[in-house]
Design an enzyme around this catalytic site. Structure first.
Site, PDB file in Angstrom:
ATOM      1  N   LYS A 125       0.799  -1.240   0.000  1.00  0.00           N
ATOM      2  CA  LYS A 125       0.000   0.000   0.000  1.00  0.00           C
ATOM      3  C   LYS A 125       0.825   1.280   0.000  1.00  0.00           C
ATOM      4  O   LYS A 125       0.464   2.274   0.619  1.00  0.00           O
ATOM      5  CB  LYS A 125      -0.974   0.009   1.187  1.00  0.00           C
TER       6      LYS A 125
ATOM      7  N   ASP B  23      -5.923  -5.333  10.420  1.00  0.00           N
ATOM      8  CA  ASP B  23      -7.185  -4.597  10.344  1.00  0.00           C
ATOM      9  C   ASP B  23      -8.377  -5.512  10.039  1.00  0.00           C
ATOM     10  O   ASP B  23      -9.492  -5.255  10.489  1.00  0.00           O
ATOM     11  CB  ASP B  23      -7.116  -3.447   9.340  1.00  0.00           C
TER      12      ASP B  23
END
Length: 469
Positions: free
Chosen positions: A175, A210
């Site tokens: 990311k 997450d």
């Protein structure tokens, strides 16, 4: 062969625009490249199941299937005040979570921007910045005067090889992050050191992916939650696995029969066996900071969809089939076509596609566009977005079939901007599941938007870890 593997394959749809025969031919050619048929979906699901099994059996598999060390499920009765830290994309989020029991919570939170310099600099600098943000948050909320350590759940949304509930080494960055001095190191120890240097009374009780956090947060509200999925800047999934299937588990026997597993599914099909990649995908991959890695993520996450679309548009410009062969400095820039623009364009229901015109002319600085140009751009966004949703559905289908939940059903908790804001994304995912499992799946599997669930989930896990310690 199970019934869902032998259903009829969907036919290819002909797409129409008002342009020339060359433009129509080009659009339908692009549509074919991005098509994921029902048969393709089945092939992807079958490979996904095989890769899940490999990941559960041994370390170092492509789909890593990492045990989270989070045992059991939340009941909704847990109480107490905990901190949560959420790092995984554009923002850093610091939360103070008060668990009230009865599935109720109050959350105070603050977001801090993580600059590109921090994302690509030294890990020590990133940790010091995080510590400064936590210090600022605690001072503002009056929690800096407490004598006892505050217990913190750290949602760290990158591939981590976890060795305990609050120990884990970074496997690789994703990311857009590429901090030096972090891969192969324990990120909890590095951040805890920064807290100590700042004299913060904060103890990292748990490191949480997450997706596991999203699963736990939604589980606090809905006991039927079986999967947590992120469809945002990046993508990943977690689900509850029975301990007997986690063959590679070599730690002490667990006190419960199941554990949340962090799939790290963004790496699925890095070998490029089952998902057809277009030239536009290959161009994106070559120019990315992690070529030949995170193949699945690059097809479905918000960081990449806009760039895939930009690659298609530039190719059409080069063939003089779009914008009269003219581009703009902004459109020529890598990453300049944001996935948020795609959402605006796909939502554009105006007769002359004026919202699309605004994005193309006012934001991206293109010379005057025609209605046909705008129709073509909208079609391209649709092809890229629908493929992303259908390929995402294959991952969900793999977990549902692996966990024998096709008949029983469950809730899938989903967080992230792509799921929340991208037009028709949920509907297109459900359409894929219906093709695989039949119409009745819509009554058995529910998608639940778990908005910012990773903060609450991390706090729930910090509480569970602290009480178990």
């Amino acid at each position: 062969m199970s019934a869902w593997l032998s259903r009829k394959v969907s036919a290819f749809t002909i797409h129409d625009v008002d342009g020339s025969s060359a433009q129509k031919e080009a659009i339908n050619g692009i549509a074919k490249e991005f098509e994921v048929s029902t048969e393709n979906l089945r092939t992807i699901v079958k490979q996904f199941n095989e890769d899940m099994d490999k990941g559960l059996q041994r370390h170092g598999a492509t789909v890593a299937m990492i045990p989270s060390y989070v045992q059991g499920r939340p009941t909704g009765k847990e109480t107490g005040k905990y901190l949560a830290l959420d790092l995984g994309g554009t923002n850093l989020r610091v939360c103070e979570v008060n668990l009230l029991g009865d599935s109720k919570v109050t959350i105070h939170q603050q977001k801090f921007v993580v600059s590109n310099e921090l994302k690509t600099g030294e890990m020590r600098h990133l940790c010091d910045y995080i510590a400064d943000c936590v210090d600022s948050f605690l001072t503002e909320n009056g929690s800096d005067k407490l004598d006892n350590d505050l217990q913190l759940g750290f949602t760290f949304s990158f591939p981590v090889n976890q060795t305990a509930i609050n120990r884990g080494t970074l496997m690789q960055w994703t990311k857009g992050f590429s901090c030096s001095g972090a891969v192969g190191k324990d990120v909890v120890i590095m951040l805890q050191d920064s807290f100590r240097r700042k004299n913060l009374n904060v103890h990292i009780a748990a490191i949480v992916n997450d997706t596991v956090g999203t699963l736990m947060a939604n589980g606090y509200r809905d006991p039927k939650s079986h999967m947590g999925v992120i469809l945002g800047t990046g993508t990943n999934a977690a689900y509850y696995e029975t301990m007997d299937k986690i063959v590679k588990w070599d730690q002490a026997p667990t006190s419960t029969k199941e554990m949340a597993v962090n799939m790290e599914w963004g790496a699925f099909d890095n070998e490029r066996r089952v998902i057809h990649l277009t030239t536009y995908d290959n161009k994106l991959d070559r120019e990315s900071i992690n070529p030949r890695l995170q193949t699945y993520e690059k097809l479905i996450s918000g960081m990449y969809l806009g760039e895939i679309t930009r690659n298609v548009l530039v190719s059409l410009i080069d063939r003089s089939l779009l914008f009269n062969g003219l581009s703009s400095p902004d459109l020529n820039k890598q990453w300049a076509f944001e996935t948020a623009y795609m959402s605006t364009i796909e939502s554009d229901a105006t007769k002359d596609l004026s919202d699309t015109q605004h994005v193309l002319e006012s934001i991206l600085g293109l010379p005057m566009t025609t209605l046909v140009d705008r129709q073509m751009v909208k079609k391209v966004c649709e092809f890229v977005g629908v493929r992303a949703a259908r390929v995402s559905a294959a991952g969900l289908a793999a977990v549902l079939s692996h966990s024998n939940l096709v008949e029983e059903g469950c809730t899938i908790a989903i967080d992230g901007s792509v799921f929340e804001f991208y037009p028709n994304f949920a509907d297109n995912m459900m359409a894929g599941l219906k093709e695989l499992f039949g119409e009745q799946i819509e009554n058995k599997v529910k998608f639940a938007l778990a908005r910012d669930g990773s903060g609450l989930g991390a706090a729930v896990i910090a509480m569970m870890a602290h009480r178990a310690a």
